[in-house]
Design a protein around this motif. Structure first.
Motif, PDB file in Angstrom:
ATOM      1  N   LYS A   1       0.844  -1.212   0.000  1.00  0.00           N
ATOM      2  CA  LYS A   1       0.000   0.000   0.000  1.00  0.00           C
ATOM      3  C   LYS A   1       0.873   1.253   0.000  1.00  0.00           C
ATOM      4  O   LYS A   1       0.594   2.215  -0.721  1.00  0.00           O
ATOM      5  CB  LYS A   1      -0.865   0.028   1.269  1.00  0.00           C
ATOM      6  CG  LYS A   1      -2.110  -0.807   1.178  1.00  0.00           C
ATOM      7  CD  LYS A   1      -2.978  -0.506   2.379  1.00  0.00           C
ATOM      8  CE  LYS A   1      -4.277  -1.277   2.273  1.00  0.00           C
ATOM      9  NZ  LYS A   1      -5.085  -1.126   3.467  1.00  0.00           N
ATOM     10  N   ALA A   2       1.924   1.222   0.824  1.00  0.00           N
ATOM     11  CA  ALA A   2       2.823   2.385   0.891  1.00  0.00           C
ATOM     12  C   ALA A   2       3.430   2.655  -0.486  1.00  0.00           C
ATOM     13  O   ALA A   2       3.543   3.806  -0.911  1.00  0.00           O
ATOM     14  CB  ALA A   2       3.928   2.135   1.920  1.00  0.00           C
ATOM     15  N   GLU A   3       3.757   1.575  -1.184  1.00  0.00           N
ATOM     16  CA  GLU A   3       4.350   1.746  -2.526  1.00  0.00           C
ATOM     17  C   GLU A   3       3.381   2.404  -3.492  1.00  0.00           C
ATOM     18  O   GLU A   3       3.779   3.139  -4.389  1.00  0.00           O
ATOM     19  CB  GLU A   3       4.775   0.381  -3.079  1.00  0.00           C
ATOM     20  CG  GLU A   3       6.088  -0.096  -2.517  1.00  0.00           C
ATOM     21  CD  GLU A   3       6.548  -1.391  -3.190  1.00  0.00           C
ATOM     22  OE1 GLU A   3       7.719  -1.460  -3.589  1.00  0.00           O
ATOM     23  OE2 GLU A   3       5.732  -2.318  -3.280  1.00  0.00           O
ATOM     24  N   LYS A   4       2.077   2.091  -3.270  1.00  0.00           N
ATOM     25  CA  LYS A   4       1.059   2.708  -4.151  1.00  0.00           C
ATOM     26  C   LYS A   4       0.614   4.073  -3.635  1.00  0.00           C
ATOM     27  O   LYS A   4      -0.379   4.620  -4.088  1.00  0.00           O
ATOM     28  CB  LYS A   4      -0.149   1.767  -4.250  1.00  0.00           C
ATOM     29  CG  LYS A   4       0.127   0.544  -5.132  1.00  0.00           C
ATOM     30  CD  LYS A   4      -1.152  -0.238  -5.393  1.00  0.00           C
ATOM     31  CE  LYS A   4      -1.112  -1.573  -4.687  1.00  0.00           C
ATOM     32  NZ  LYS A   4      -2.368  -2.176  -4.372  1.00  0.00           N
ATOM     33  N   LYS A   5       1.337   4.548  -2.628  1.00  0.00           N
ATOM     34  CA  LYS A   5       1.060   5.861  -2.007  1.00  0.00           C
ATOM     35  C   LYS A   5      -0.317   5.907  -1.360  1.00  0.00           C
ATOM     36  O   LYS A   5      -0.947   6.961  -1.248  1.00  0.00           O
ATOM     37  CB  LYS A   5       1.192   7.008  -3.039  1.00  0.00           C
ATOM     38  CG  LYS A   5       2.575   7.142  -3.651  1.00  0.00           C
ATOM     39  CD  LYS A   5       3.460   8.028  -2.797  1.00  0.00           C
ATOM     40  CE  LYS A   5       4.911   8.067  -3.208  1.00  0.00           C
ATOM     41  NZ  LYS A   5       5.807   7.153  -2.528  1.00  0.00           N
ATOM     42  N   GLU A   6      -0.825   4.729  -0.938  1.00  0.00           N
ATOM     43  CA  GLU A   6      -2.112   4.693  -0.233  1.00  0.00           C
ATOM     44  C   GLU A   6      -1.873   4.969   1.251  1.00  0.00           C
ATOM     45  O   GLU A   6      -0.763   4.823   1.739  1.00  0.00           O
ATOM     46  CB  GLU A   6      -2.773   3.324  -0.414  1.00  0.00           C
ATOM     47  CG  GLU A   6      -3.282   3.082  -1.828  1.00  0.00           C
ATOM     48  CD  GLU A   6      -3.811   1.653  -2.013  1.00  0.00           C
ATOM     49  OE1 GLU A   6      -4.113   0.998  -1.014  1.00  0.00           O
ATOM     50  OE2 GLU A   6      -3.889   1.229  -3.179  1.00  0.00           O
TER      51      GLU A   6
ATOM     52  N   SER B   1       6.744   3.332  10.643  1.00  0.00           N
ATOM     53  CA  SER B   1       5.806   4.062   9.764  1.00  0.00           C
ATOM     54  C   SER B   1       6.557   5.012   8.845  1.00  0.00           C
ATOM     55  O   SER B   1       6.284   5.092   7.638  1.00  0.00           O
ATOM     56  CB  SER B   1       4.817   4.897  10.583  1.00  0.00           C
ATOM     57  OG  SER B   1       3.992   4.059  11.288  1.00  0.00           O
ATOM     58  N   GLU B   2       7.503   5.749   9.433  1.00  0.00           N
ATOM     59  CA  GLU B   2       8.286   6.700   8.637  1.00  0.00           C
ATOM     60  C   GLU B   2       9.040   5.976   7.513  1.00  0.00           C
ATOM     61  O   GLU B   2       9.045   6.396   6.359  1.00  0.00           O
ATOM     62  CB  GLU B   2       9.309   7.443   9.528  1.00  0.00           C
ATOM     63  CG  GLU B   2       8.710   8.580  10.318  1.00  0.00           C
ATOM     64  CD  GLU B   2       7.856   9.482   9.446  1.00  0.00           C
ATOM     65  OE1 GLU B   2       8.375   9.998   8.444  1.00  0.00           O
ATOM     66  OE2 GLU B   2       6.643   9.649   9.756  1.00  0.00           O
ATOM     67  N   ASN B   3       9.680   4.849   7.889  1.00  0.00           N
ATOM     68  CA  ASN B   3      10.471   4.105   6.900  1.00  0.00           C
ATOM     69  C   ASN B   3       9.597   3.489   5.810  1.00  0.00           C
ATOM     70  O   ASN B   3      10.014   3.375   4.659  1.00  0.00           O
ATOM     71  CB  ASN B   3      11.320   3.038   7.592  1.00  0.00           C
ATOM     72  CG  ASN B   3      12.527   3.641   8.277  1.00  0.00           C
ATOM     73  OD1 ASN B   3      12.970   4.741   7.921  1.00  0.00           O
ATOM     74  ND2 ASN B   3      13.047   2.964   9.269  1.00  0.00           N
ATOM     75  N   PHE B   4       8.386   3.081   6.167  1.00  0.00           N
ATOM     76  CA  PHE B   4       7.453   2.567   5.145  1.00  0.00           C
ATOM     77  C   PHE B   4       7.151   3.690   4.155  1.00  0.00           C
ATOM     78  O   PHE B   4       7.156   3.486   2.949  1.00  0.00           O
ATOM     79  CB  PHE B   4       6.151   2.073   5.791  1.00  0.00           C
ATOM     80  CG  PHE B   4       6.183   0.623   6.209  1.00  0.00           C
ATOM     81  CD1 PHE B   4       7.246   0.112   6.932  1.00  0.00           C
ATOM     82  CD2 PHE B   4       5.138  -0.237   5.886  1.00  0.00           C
ATOM     83  CE1 PHE B   4       7.276  -1.224   7.323  1.00  0.00           C
ATOM     84  CE2 PHE B   4       5.153  -1.570   6.269  1.00  0.00           C
ATOM     85  CZ  PHE B   4       6.223  -2.063   6.994  1.00  0.00           C
ATOM     86  N   LYS B   5       6.889   4.879   4.688  1.00  0.00           N
ATOM     87  CA  LYS B   5       6.536   6.003   3.803  1.00  0.00           C
ATOM     88  C   LYS B   5       7.720   6.390   2.926  1.00  0.00           C
ATOM     89  O   LYS B   5       7.555   6.834   1.798  1.00  0.00           O
ATOM     90  CB  LYS B   5       6.042   7.193   4.632  1.00  0.00           C
ATOM     91  CG  LYS B   5       4.634   6.941   5.179  1.00  0.00           C
ATOM     92  CD  LYS B   5       4.180   8.059   6.098  1.00  0.00           C
ATOM     93  CE  LYS B   5       3.011   7.584   6.953  1.00  0.00           C
ATOM     94  NZ  LYS B   5       2.946   8.262   8.242  1.00  0.00           N
ATOM     95  N   LYS B   6       8.925   6.195   3.477  1.00  0.00           N
ATOM     96  CA  LYS B   6      10.135   6.510   2.689  1.00  0.00           C
ATOM     97  C   LYS B   6      10.502   5.369   1.752  1.00  0.00           C
ATOM     98  O   LYS B   6      11.556   5.374   1.118  1.00  0.00           O
ATOM     99  CB  LYS B   6      11.318   6.747   3.636  1.00  0.00           C
ATOM    100  CG  LYS B   6      11.325   8.097   4.278  1.00  0.00           C
ATOM    101  CD  LYS B   6      12.692   8.296   4.941  1.00  0.00           C
ATOM    102  CE  LYS B   6      12.535   8.942   6.293  1.00  0.00           C
ATOM    103  NZ  LYS B   6      13.576   8.582   7.244  1.00  0.00           N
ATOM    104  N   LEU B   7       9.700   4.342   1.731  1.00  0.00           N
ATOM    105  CA  LEU B   7       9.901   3.145   0.890  1.00  0.00           C
ATOM    106  C   LEU B   7      11.273   2.509   1.120  1.00  0.00           C
ATOM    107  O   LEU B   7      12.110   2.393   0.222  1.00  0.00           O
ATOM    108  CB  LEU B   7       9.686   3.486  -0.588  1.00  0.00           C
ATOM    109  CG  LEU B   7       8.291   4.017  -0.943  1.00  0.00           C
ATOM    110  CD1 LEU B   7       8.177   4.290  -2.429  1.00  0.00           C
ATOM    111  CD2 LEU B   7       7.193   3.057  -0.516  1.00  0.00           C
ATOM    112  N   ALA B   8      11.458   2.072   2.375  1.00  0.00           N
ATOM    113  CA  ALA B   8      12.748   1.479   2.771  1.00  0.00           C
ATOM    114  C   ALA B   8      12.965   0.073   2.209  1.00  0.00           C
ATOM    115  O   ALA B   8      14.021  -0.510   2.424  1.00  0.00           O
ATOM    116  CB  ALA B   8      12.841   1.459   4.289  1.00  0.00           C
ATOM    117  N   GLY B   9      11.975  -0.461   1.509  1.00  0.00           N
ATOM    118  CA  GLY B   9      12.149  -1.783   0.885  1.00  0.00           C
ATOM    119  C   GLY B   9      11.245  -2.833   1.517  1.00  0.00           C
ATOM    120  O   GLY B   9      10.955  -2.780   2.715  1.00  0.00           O
TER     121      GLY B   9
END
Ligand SMILES: Nc1ncnc2c1ncn2[C@@H]1O[C@H](COP(=O)(O)OP(=O)(O)O)[C@@H](O)[C@H]1O
Ligand SMILES: N[C@@H](CC(=O)OP(=O)(O)O)C(=O)O
Length: 439
Positions: free
Chosen positions: A59-64, A98-106
């Motif tokens: 979801k984070a990758e799709k900016k949801e 949460s922050e790292n998910f939003k920053k797309l840490a992988g």
């Protein structure tokens, strides 16, 4: 006795399960190094935390918006913390995650947080030191595992502490990029730690009372294997017996450390002992049966194929050039068959066919899909006459058509190809002839 104990997700799915694990660890002072997985399923249809993390990251990758998904994951951990009566807050960790998910840490980073958080809880619950696997389990930049550096780091770090919790499944590169093993990889972490500390035993705790003769989802209540060799286990694990990750055998095998598969819900059961070699006679002629569906066969025919030097090599080069790995390759006088994973093969199937035509100019090539492979494995099969006969008469009685037979030169395994639709019935008929009727 110095033991490394790994607990699977099913053993750590809830506070109730954590309490059983705590009792098991406290019952034996030798259980010094603990490797937890992420919380698994609490009931049929539940979702493993690792899968929740992958879904949340997608979801984070799709900016949801991931607020609700993170809250659901956090709830799983809070239920455990509260159920254990711990005064532990994971607020800081969840903020960073949460922050790292939003920053797309992988997605590897995302999946690894399941074990990381469970490790923090476990260390707090037991009063053991927490060691982040990112500091001691090392991967190369290309994502492959660095066994040598890991062993050095683990040995040095664990020599400093009498007991510790090290989360399973992940590690990091020298640059700090979090990387995971493939699914089920906490079993590998446990094995690496057992090797590094020269453990006397590696206990792998799960939700079944040992390695069973066959998959309990196919046969109800199969018998437990009391002792099995690394080699037998490797064959069965590779062919789909998922209770232990297939790569978990190698580190302990190098040190001759036995693995004991145990049941967290029935700690009184002795489980299965996995050893290098044993004088113990197996209870049945066969040790185990495992199998996988989803193979395709490429049948190649050409008169006088056998006298054409380089024929096999030319055919195999076509598969190699198309990046397809080969599972089995039975052959006849003028025929050769190559078994491959159907899902991997489908995309390049026509390219491979054309390549074979160009490479060896065969009389015909045809494809067969939806096949299953079944491995019947056992050290007791060696020099035991009539084993193959019994297998094939059992399959004939069940009206199952055998499409391929391959016996390894070790005489320790026989691989049989059948249709996907006959898979379960074939396993059942082999189990019955050797175990139910006790031949
Ligand atoms: N031959 C086998 N013996 C025991 N379990 C098996 C076998 N084949 C498949 N399984 C499955 O493996 C499961 C245990 O592995 P896994 O789900 O990875 O557990 P954990 O969460 O403890 O790591 C069992 O519940 C069982 O359904
Ligand atoms: N949690 C990871 C790694 C693992 O080993 O899990 P388990 O011990 O529950 O199979 C996975 O689900 O793949």
């Amino acid at each position: 006795m110095r033991k490394v104990v790994k607990f699977g997700g099913s053993s750590l799915a809830s506070a109730e399960q954590f309490k059983k694990v705590g009792d098991i660890i406290r019952a034996d002072k030798g259980r010094k190094y603990v490797v937890p997985s992420a919380p698994g399923k609490r009931f049929d249809g539940d979702i493993k935390v690792t899968d929740m993390l992958y879904a949340c990251y997608a979801k984070a990758e799709k900016k949801e918006d991931i607020t609700a998904s993170i809250a659901a994951i956090r709830e799983r951990y809070m239920e455990i913390i509260n159920g254990l009566g711990l005064s532990l807050s994971l607020d800081d960790q969840f903020e960073v995650i949460s922050e790292n998910f939003k920053k797309l840490a992988g997605s590897n980073y995302a999946a690894s947080r399941g074990e990381y958080l469970n490790g923090i809880i476990m260390a707090n619950y037991l009063g053991y030191e927490f060691i982040d696997a990112a500091e001691v389990i090392v991967f190369h930049e290309d994502g492959t595992f660095d066994a040598e550096t890991t062993n050095e780091k683990l040995s040095a770090r664990l020599a400093e502490c009498d007991n510790a919790v090290i989360p399973g499944f992940y590690g990091a590169t020298a640059e700090g990029k979090v990387t995971t093993f493939s699914r089920g990889g906490s079993d590998i972490t446990g094995s690496l730690i057992a090797k590094a500390v020269h453990a006397d035993l590696y206990e792998n705790w799960t939700d079944v009372s040992g390695f069973l003769i066959t998959d309990p989802r196919i046969i109800k209540n199969p018998k437990v294997i009391d002792t099995i060799t690394y080699v037998e286990l490797r064959e069965l694990a590779y062919m789909g017996a998922t209770v232990l990750h297939e790569e978990a055998i190698f580190p302990v095998r190098q040190e001759g450390i036995p693995i004991n598969i145990r049941n967290t819900n029935r700690p009184q059961d002795p489980g299965t002992l996995i050893v290098e070699s044993t004088c113990r006679k197996p209870r049945y002629t066969i040790t185990g049966i495992a199998g996988k569906k989803g193979f395709a066969a490429i049948n190649i025919e050409k008169d006088m194929m056998n006298s054409e030097i380089g024929f096999c090599r030319k055919v195999l080069t076509v598969f190699e050039d198309n990046g397809i790995s080969i599972e089995h390759m039975p052959s006849g006088i003028d025929t050769m068959t190559v078994f491959v994973h159907q899902s991997e093969f489908e995309e390049t199937e026509q390219k491979v066919l054309a390549g074979i035509h160009r490479a060896v100019n065969p009389d015909s090539v045809n494809l067969e899909s939806d096949l299953a492979l079944i491995a019947v494995v056992g050290r007791g099969m060696k020099s035991q006459r009539g084993t193959a006969g019994r297998i094939f008469s059992a399959l004939a009685h069940a009206s199952i058509n055998v499409k391929m037979i391959d016996q390894g030169s070790s005489e320790m395994n026989i691989i049989i190809g059948v249709s996907n639709q006959d898979f379960e019935r074939a396993i059942k008929s082999i189990y019955d002839i050797f175990v139910t009727v006790q031949l």
